[in-house]
Enzyme design. Structure first.
Site, PDB file in Angstrom:
ATOM      1  CG  ASN A  74     -22.616   6.987  10.351  1.00 35.19           C
ATOM      2  OD1 ASN A  74     -22.758   8.083   9.808  1.00 35.19           O
ATOM      3  ND2 ASN A  74     -21.552   6.238  10.154  1.00 35.19           N
TER       4      ASN A  74
ATOM      5  N   GLY B 134     -35.484   2.473  -1.035  1.00 35.67           N
ATOM      6  CA  GLY B 134     -34.818   1.534  -1.928  1.00 35.67           C
ATOM      7  C   GLY B 134     -34.672   0.167  -1.308  1.00 35.67           C
TER       8      GLY B 134
ATOM      9  CE  LYS C  37     -18.596   7.723  11.848  1.00 33.37           C
ATOM     10  NZ  LYS C  37     -18.386   8.236  10.531  1.00 33.37           N
TER      11      LYS C  37
ATOM     12  CE  LYS D 174      -4.321  -0.963   2.399  1.00 34.34           C
ATOM     13  NZ  LYS D 174      -5.045  -0.634   3.638  1.00 34.34           N
TER      14      LYS D 174
ATOM     15  CB  CYS E 295     -20.226   3.854   7.393  1.00 28.55           C
ATOM     16  SG  CYS E 295     -18.640   4.226   6.646  1.00 28.55           S
TER      17      CYS E 295
HETATM   18  C1  UGA Z   1     -21.982   7.476   5.683  1.00 26.84           C
HETATM   19  C2  UGA Z   1     -22.388   8.849   6.275  1.00 26.84           C
HETATM   20  O1  UGA Z   1     -23.295   9.507   5.386  1.00 26.84           O
HETATM   21  C3  UGA Z   1     -21.162   9.727   6.504  1.00 26.84           C
HETATM   22  O2  UGA Z   1     -21.546  10.940   7.116  1.00 26.84           O
HETATM   23  C4  UGA Z   1     -20.187   8.984   7.422  1.00 26.84           C
HETATM   24  O3  UGA Z   1     -18.999   9.722   7.654  1.00 26.84           O
HETATM   25  C5  UGA Z   1     -19.814   7.659   6.759  1.00 26.84           C
HETATM   26  O4  UGA Z   1     -21.022   6.885   6.555  1.00 26.84           O
HETATM   27  C6  UGA Z   1     -18.848   6.931   7.678  1.00 26.84           C
HETATM   28  O5  UGA Z   1     -19.251   6.559   8.784  1.00 26.84           O
HETATM   29  O6  UGA Z   1     -17.662   6.841   7.343  1.00 26.84           O
HETATM   30  P1  UGA Z   1     -21.397   6.601   3.245  1.00 26.84           P
HETATM   31  O7  UGA Z   1     -21.465   5.229   3.827  1.00 26.84           O
HETATM   32  O8  UGA Z   1     -20.250   6.955   2.376  1.00 26.84           O
HETATM   33  O9  UGA Z   1     -21.408   7.715   4.413  1.00 26.84           O
HETATM   34  O10 UGA Z   1     -22.695   6.788   2.340  1.00 26.84           O
HETATM   35  P2  UGA Z   1     -24.105   7.505   2.336  1.00 26.84           P
HETATM   36  O11 UGA Z   1     -24.147   8.393   1.167  1.00 26.84           O
HETATM   37  O12 UGA Z   1     -24.483   8.089   3.620  1.00 26.84           O
HETATM   38  O13 UGA Z   1     -25.049   6.251   2.032  1.00 26.84           O
HETATM   39  C7  UGA Z   1     -25.098   5.124   2.892  1.00 26.84           C
HETATM   40  C8  UGA Z   1     -26.126   4.143   2.380  1.00 26.84           C
HETATM   41  O14 UGA Z   1     -27.439   4.647   2.542  1.00 26.84           O
HETATM   42  C9  UGA Z   1     -25.996   3.830   0.899  1.00 26.84           C
HETATM   43  O15 UGA Z   1     -26.266   2.469   0.690  1.00 26.84           O
HETATM   44  C10 UGA Z   1     -27.063   4.689   0.264  1.00 26.84           C
HETATM   45  O16 UGA Z   1     -27.486   4.205  -0.973  1.00 26.84           O
HETATM   46  C11 UGA Z   1     -28.144   4.559   1.314  1.00 26.84           C
HETATM   47  N1  UGA Z   1     -29.133   5.649   1.253  1.00 26.84           N
HETATM   48  C12 UGA Z   1     -28.736   6.927   1.423  1.00 26.84           C
HETATM   49  C13 UGA Z   1     -30.472   5.332   1.068  1.00 26.84           C
HETATM   50  O17 UGA Z   1     -30.855   4.155   0.945  1.00 26.84           O
HETATM   51  N2  UGA Z   1     -31.386   6.349   1.041  1.00 26.84           N
HETATM   52  C14 UGA Z   1     -31.005   7.639   1.196  1.00 26.84           C
HETATM   53  O18 UGA Z   1     -31.897   8.511   1.180  1.00 26.84           O
HETATM   54  C15 UGA Z   1     -29.659   7.939   1.391  1.00 26.84           C
END
Ligand code: UGA
Length: 425
Positions: A206, A251, A202, A35, A258
């Site tokens: 989430n 969905g 945190k 890495k 996360c």
């Molecule tokens: C998530 C959090 O949004 C971040 O703030 C956090 O820092 C991160 O986890 C972490 O703990 O590191 P992430 O997992 O990258 O970020 O993605 P998101 O965009 O939040 O989506 C998470 C999941 O929820 C995805 O599967 C997405 O498709 C789903 N989702 C999101 C839905 O099903 N509906 C929504 O309205 C939004």
């Protein structure tokens, strides 16, 4: 400032690159030689928009280097970020072995008054344990703090350059001042609190977002029973500023590295502290059951999955990433495999690494749609939601499952597909 970033996973690479881009002297450390070698050449081992360019720039400017040596990384560092993985342990709680191992390894090289910041997602109380571990190996004065990460995959660079807020969990005045100074150019919303509160913030953020998604998924299920359209319901509630109209995509359930992990960890933590009758336990359970539940319902609507040719569009857990961890596509494809369907999959970036039985990944949407009886648009990649599916319509009955309610049902019907959305007719 001189900064060491331990762990070159997703958060580690983004954070070290962003701090280096602000002119700090950053050393990224990882125990995996491969890495370190590829990052030193400017190669990012995953897809994240804008990261590769910023990494190359900061390497060329000389602000960022990578090493496998704790001595090289730690000896001069004023601030050390721990950003190693915290996989779930057998009891569901976060396994902190890598956090503790990094604390032990850095201890002999710590510089006087260094600040050791835990950025990995960890349960409240972890900073104190890190402090105890280090104190067993050194007499040098140092402090610990907790600065949780709120970046999202797909927009990680932007989120780190312009975070909505920076939460600093610390009690030492000098550490608070220095961490504030470091983060001030990124955000003027700096919130100081106890380390335990930062760590709970945190998990709470989430878990709240995951609960919100689970909630709207359940409302969508109810809409299907009574003819309501969940998108109209979202419009109806979203104008209330206490509720808001964002982050409401129903969905196949949330995925990624996360939410599933953090919700189940908080659930396990709550059980461990004697608070088992709570929402976290239920949210995790409902989300895990979400895809099989929908696939079973859809099975009846499409007349059984057996021998159907199914196009699964979007294999990553969300758009703009190649990450398939806990992606809904995994549960969808496994369900289809067990049901005897033939599956073609497509994703602009992600690769399917699961069992290949009756599954093949195609390079283009056109190839994926060849002969499809059922199209499942799982993830809202721009390439998928802007595609003209009338071009690929075949002269047979075809179902179009809009797994994210991203399509106008009238247009899909006009293309001659039978439209099936989530929580809408
Ligand atoms: C998530 C959090 O949004 C971040 O703030 C956090 O820092 C991160 O986890 C972490 O703990 O590191 P992430 O997992 O990258 O970020 O993605 P998101 O965009 O939040 O989506 C998470 C999941 O929820 C995805 O599967 C997405 O498709 C789903 N989702 C999101 C839905 O099903 N509906 C929504 O309205 C939004």
């Amino acid at each position: 400032m001189k900064i060491a970033c331990i762990g070159t996973g997703f958060v580690g690479v983004v954070t070290s690159t962003v701090f280096a881009s602000h002119g700090h002297e950053v050393v990224g450390l990882d125990i995996e030689k491969n890495k370190v070698e590829s990052l030193s050449k400017g190669e990012v081992p995953f897809f994240e928009p804008g990261l590769s360019e910023l990494l190359k720039k900061t390497l060329a400017d000389g602000h960022l280097t990578f090493t496998t040596s704790y001595e090289n990384a730690i000896a001069d560092a004023e601030i050390i970020f721990i950003m190693v993985g915290t996989p779930s342990a057998a009891d569901g709680q976060a396994d902190l072995k890598y956090v503790f191992a990094s604390a032990e390894s850095m201890a002999p090289y710590l510089k006087e008054d260094a600040i050791v910041v835990v950025k990995s997602t960890v349960p409240p109380g972890t900073s104190k344990k890190v402090e105890e571990i280090i104190k067993q190996k050194t007499e040098i004065p140092f402090t610990t703090a907790s600065v949780p990460e709120f970046l999202r995959e797909g927009t990680a660079v932007e989120d780190t350059l312009h975070p909505s807020r920076v939460v600093i969990g610390a009690t030492d005045k000098k550490a608070i001042e220095k961490l504030t100074q470091l983060h001030r150019p990124l955000s003027d919303k700096i919130i100081i609190m106890k380390p335990e509160s930062a760590q709970m913030s945190k998990y709470a953020a989430n878990t709240y977002l995951a609960t919100r998604i689970t909630f709207i998924n359940q409302i969508a299920d109810l809409c299907e029973k009574n003819g309501a359209d969940v998108q109209e319901v979202i419009a109806g509630i979203g104008e209330d500023s206490r509720i808001g109209d964002h982050y409401w995509y129903p969905g196949f359930g949330y995925g990624g590295s996360c939410f599933p992990k953090d919700v189940s960890e908080l659930a396990a933590y709550s059980r461990a502290v004697g608070e088992s009758n709570n929402l976290m336990n239920k949210v995790h359970e409902l989300n895990s059951a979400r895809t099989p539940y929908l696939m079973k319902k859809l099975e009846e609507k499409v007349g059984g999955w057996k021998d159907k040719q199914v196009a699964v569009l979007g294999l990553a857990f969300k758009p703009n990433t190649d990450d398939t961890r806990q992606a809904p596509s995994i549960a969808i494809i496994e369900y289809l495999q067990q049901s005897g369907a033939n599956i073609f999959g497509f994703d602009p970036k992600a690769k399917w690494t699961g069992k290949k039985d009756n599954f093949s990944q195609k390079e283009s949407l056109e190839e994926t749609l060849i002969d499809a009886d059922v199209v499942i648009a799982v993830i809202e990649w721009p390439e998928i939601i802007s595609f003209d599916f009338s071009k690929t319509k075949l002269n047979k009955k075809q179902f179009f499952i809009d797994g994210r309610n991203q399509f106008d049902p009238a247009i899909v019907k006009n293309w001659n597909y039978t439209y099936l959305g989530i929580g809408r007719k």
